[in-house]
Scaffold this motif. Structure first.
Motif, short mmCIF file in Angstrom:
data_model
loop_
_atom_site.label_atom_id
_atom_site.label_comp_id
_atom_site.label_asym_id
_atom_site.label_seq_id
_atom_site.Cartn_x
_atom_site.Cartn_y
_atom_site.Cartn_z
N GLU A 69 -0.08 59.84 -66.50
CA GLU A 69 -0.67 59.28 -67.72
C GLU A 69 -0.21 60.02 -68.97
OE1 GLU A 69 -2.68 56.43 -68.09
OE2 GLU A 69 -1.92 56.94 -70.07
N ARG A 70 0.32 59.29 -69.95
CA ARG A 70 0.78 59.92 -71.18
C ARG A 70 -0.09 59.60 -72.38
NH1 ARG A 70 6.59 61.43 -70.09
NH2 ARG A 70 6.52 61.09 -67.86
N ARG A 71 -0.91 58.56 -72.29
CA ARG A 71 -1.71 58.19 -73.46
C ARG A 71 -2.84 59.21 -73.63
NH1 ARG A 71 -2.32 52.26 -71.22
NH2 ARG A 71 -2.29 53.58 -69.37
N ILE A 72 -2.98 59.74 -74.84
CA ILE A 72 -3.88 60.88 -75.05
C ILE A 72 -5.32 60.52 -74.76
CG2 ILE A 72 -4.07 60.45 -77.56
CD1 ILE A 72 -3.97 63.93 -75.99
N TRP A 73 -5.74 59.28 -75.05
CA TRP A 73 -7.15 58.93 -74.85
C TRP A 73 -7.48 58.78 -73.37
CZ3 TRP A 73 -3.57 55.89 -77.41
CH2 TRP A 73 -3.14 54.74 -76.73
N LYS A 74 -6.46 58.78 -72.51
CA LYS A 74 -6.73 58.76 -71.08
C LYS A 74 -6.55 60.15 -70.47
CE LYS A 74 -6.58 54.07 -70.40
NZ LYS A 74 -6.22 52.94 -69.56
N ARG A 75 -6.40 61.16 -71.34
CA ARG A 75 -6.28 62.52 -70.83
C ARG A 75 -7.39 63.36 -71.47
NH1 ARG A 75 -1.49 65.10 -72.62
NH2 ARG A 75 -0.88 63.48 -74.04
N PRO A 76 -8.65 63.08 -71.16
CA PRO A 76 -9.76 63.71 -71.90
C PRO A 76 -9.77 65.23 -71.74
CG PRO A 76 -10.57 62.52 -69.98
CD PRO A 76 -9.12 62.17 -70.11
N PHE A 77 -9.40 65.74 -70.57
CA PHE A 77 -9.45 67.19 -70.38
C PHE A 77 -8.44 67.88 -71.29
CE2 PHE A 77 -7.94 71.03 -68.18
CZ PHE A 77 -9.11 71.76 -68.26
N GLY A 78 -7.21 67.36 -71.29
CA GLY A 78 -6.17 67.93 -72.15
C GLY A 78 -6.57 67.86 -73.61
N LEU A 79 -7.12 66.71 -73.99
CA LEU A 79 -7.51 66.51 -75.38
C LEU A 79 -8.59 67.52 -75.77
CD1 LEU A 79 -7.24 64.85 -77.93
CD2 LEU A 79 -8.98 63.31 -77.06
N ALA A 80 -9.60 67.66 -74.88
CA ALA A 80 -10.70 68.59 -75.19
C ALA A 80 -10.17 70.01 -75.33
CB ALA A 80 -11.76 68.52 -74.09
N LEU A 81 -9.32 70.41 -74.40
CA LEU A 81 -8.77 71.76 -74.44
C LEU A 81 -7.99 72.00 -75.74
CD1 LEU A 81 -8.73 74.15 -72.41
CD2 LEU A 81 -6.39 73.49 -71.92
N ALA A 82 -7.17 71.01 -76.09
CA ALA A 82 -6.36 71.14 -77.30
C ALA A 82 -7.26 71.26 -78.52
CB ALA A 82 -5.43 69.95 -77.44
N VAL A 83 -8.31 70.43 -78.57
CA VAL A 83 -9.20 70.46 -79.73
C VAL A 83 -9.91 71.81 -79.81
CG1 VAL A 83 -11.31 69.49 -80.70
CG2 VAL A 83 -9.51 67.98 -79.88
N ILE A 84 -10.39 72.31 -78.65
CA ILE A 84 -11.12 73.58 -78.66
C ILE A 84 -10.20 74.72 -79.10
CG2 ILE A 84 -12.25 75.29 -77.19
CD1 ILE A 84 -13.33 72.89 -75.55
#
Ligand code: HEM
Lengths: 276, 246
Positions: B117-132
């Motif tokens: 999966e490459r779409r960011i909204w389907k990668r919630p863990f990666g997104l959360a980590l990046a935001v934190i």
């Protein structure tokens, strides 16, 4: 030859053409260059994919302004401060070159972080580009080390004490820390050799490393091709087609099982399933 | 990624490339514009915000601010967070554990997140980590940028009762850059070293202080190269802060 003949060539033109052919025959630069420039990239390529090139351009600018600064800078504790003052106050355009080098360093950090952010958000580090990311991560760290080592060279109070703290931070790490500290300081204490050591790290070792890793980074990028935005029009269309095909296949499979009934029949639903 | 996913990706990418455009001029013109704008911005900044030059290293002044480049503020702030706490969260956390975990995570990230999966909204863990992580770095950088520098302009250290050895110690305190890491009654930087305004309350004797100055805990530098008399004066001064010299 690809060029059009417009009248007879003079001796010089003939000679140059022959020389170019000679080089191409042996090195392939003409053919390779043409391949490099005119190879296809996905049509949806976006403005966010310019950030890596921008980082590279800024690195080039840092190299040029850095070389000019090196012509006037004297890496010795007694003269370093004076030579920076000389560059800033007396050398023609000196303040400008130094200003560009200093602002360029910050700009490069910002752009590299933005570039990394775009790669992250796009998932562009996934198969097959994992090693492109790894070389990029090393580039990021080397870029930051440039900032650290360059800061000391001005040899003013602020830079000096900030660097003392920073080097002590490295030195405080367990096991390897003390050795790294000694290597950075050229001994157990900040001394006259520390400055020239930082100078050589800043202008020889790390730039060499960055140039090498940019080369590797580009090798991977060109070999693998630049990724397509995950939400490019073509990609979305392809995703939809694939999804539709999968659904159709599932329905067919169901229909093929004797006794299973699906309602509405498989051939009705197709037009309504626009959104997945 | 599973083998089938890889094959699917390769096929998809080949299709994207087949429908693509040549690198020259379609990508290169965008690259040139953005890189040109970036260089222009640098030139404009260089002209409008002139570089300056501070004080040369090591004269006996107090009006310098020991600050790293802004992109290292977060490291200095980490140091302040983990300092002044109990022995279980020592400086090692800030100087070693946290940065190294971040670096290792950065380098091996593609081998952790291996799904197709490459779409960011389907990668919630990666997104959360990046935001934190990004949020944390931005916050620490902001704190570092807005910390009051607290360095008085050449007035010396505002404590009373100094004479002889302690007055010499105060001068040495300034001359040796202690104020670049320690604050005394508002003079000096707020970190990374602790505020020494009331250090005397700890009741160290001079021998203990001299030993500390010769072999302190990093990142404080060693002052073993100072002559014994200077060390003794410094010790007298620091040990009396807040008790004898207020
Ligand atoms: C000095 C620093 C860097 C330079 C000069 C640089 C240069 C480039 C260039 C020119 C590209 C082509 C596409 C584009 O411009 O976006 C690229 C792509 C890429 N970069 Fe970097 N980069 C640097 C740092 C980094 C960092 C810090 C990372 C991540 C940790 C990274 C990961 C990648 C990846 C995975 C690609 C492929 C992306 C794709 O195909 O879509 N790079 N880089």
């Amino acid at each position: 030859m690809a060029t059009k003949d417009i009248g007879p060539k003079n001796e010089l033109q003939k000679g140059l053409g022959a020389a170019a052919d000679f080089v191409d025959e042996r090195s392939g630069v003409k053919t390779g260059g043409r391949w490099l420039l005119f190879r296809n990239i996905p049509a949806g390529t976006s403005w966010f994919q310019t950030l890596g090139f921008t980082a590279m351009a800024l690195f080039g600018m840092q190299a040029i302004t850095g070389i000019i600064l090196a012509m006037y800078y004297k890496p010795d504790p007694n003269t370093a401060f004076g030579s920076i003052a000389h560059i800033t106050n007396e050398v023609t355009w000196g303040w400008m070159v130094r200003g560009m080098h200093k602002w360029g360093a910050s700009a490069m950090i910002v752009i590299v972080f933005l570039h990394m952010g775009r790669v992250f958000i796009w998932g562009a580090y996934k198969y097959p580009r994992e090693l492109t990311w790894v070389t990029g991560a090393i580039l990021l760290m080397m870029t930051m080390m440039m900032g650290l080592t360059g800061y000391l060279l001005v040899w003013d109070q602020k830079a000096y004490w900030a660097t003392v703290v920073a080097v002590n931070i490295f030195a405080a790490a367990p096991i390897l820390g003390p050795y790294i500290g000694d290597i950075l300081r050229a001994g157990p204490e900040f001394g006259p050799d520390t400055l020239s050591r930082f100078y050589s790290i800043h202008m020889l070792i790390i730039p060499g490393g960055i140039a090498t890793f940019i080369g590797l980074h580009l090798y991977f990028i060109i070999r693998l091709g630049i990724s397509e935005p995950p939400w490019a029009k073509r990609a979305l269309r392809a995703q939809k087609d694939e999804e539709d095909a999968r659904r159709a296949a599932a329905r067919n499979r169901k229909a093929a099982i004797p006794g299973s009934v699906s309602f509405p029949p498989a051939w009705v639903g197709d037009g309504q399933e626009v959104s997945r | 990624m599973k083998k089938a996913d890889k094959i699917a990706y390769d096929k998809d990418y080949a299709a994207a490339k087949k429908d693509g455009k040549p690198f020259f001029p379609y990508a290169i013109y965008k690259d040139t514009i953005i890189a040109g704008l970036a260089i222009l911005a640098v030139i404009v900044l260089a002209i409008t915000v002139r570089v300056n030059i501070g004080e040369p290293v090591n004269p006996a002044t107090t009006d310098f601010v020991p600050r790293p480049e802004w992109y290292f503020y977060f490291a200095f702030e980490l140091l302040k967070i983990f300092k002044n706490q109990n022995a279980l969260t020592p400086v090692i956390m800030a100087t070693f554990m946290v940065p190294n975990i971040l670096i290792i995570l950065l380098v091996i990230w593609p081998f952790i997140d291996r799904g197709p999966e490459r779409r960011i909204w389907k990668r919630p863990f990666g997104l959360a980590l990046a935001v934190i992580v990004t949020g944390m770095l931005c916050y620490l950088t902001y704190i570092g940028a807005s910390t009051p520098e607290g360095v008085a302009k050449g007035d010396g250290i505002p404590v009373s009762g100094l004479e002889g050895a302690s007055a010499a110690g105060a001068a040495l305190f300034l001359a040796n850059g202690c104020t670049s890491c320690h604050m005394v009654k508002g003079v000096g930087a707020a970190g990374p070293g602790p505020d020494l305004t009331n250090f005397g309350a700890k009741g160290w004797d001079n021998a203990k202080m001299i030993k500390w100055l010769q072999a302190p805990i990093a990142p404080m530098p060693s002052y073993a190269s100072l002559p014994p008399k200077d060390l003794d004066d410094l010790a007298t001064f620091v040990n009396g802060l807040g008790t004898k010299y207020k």
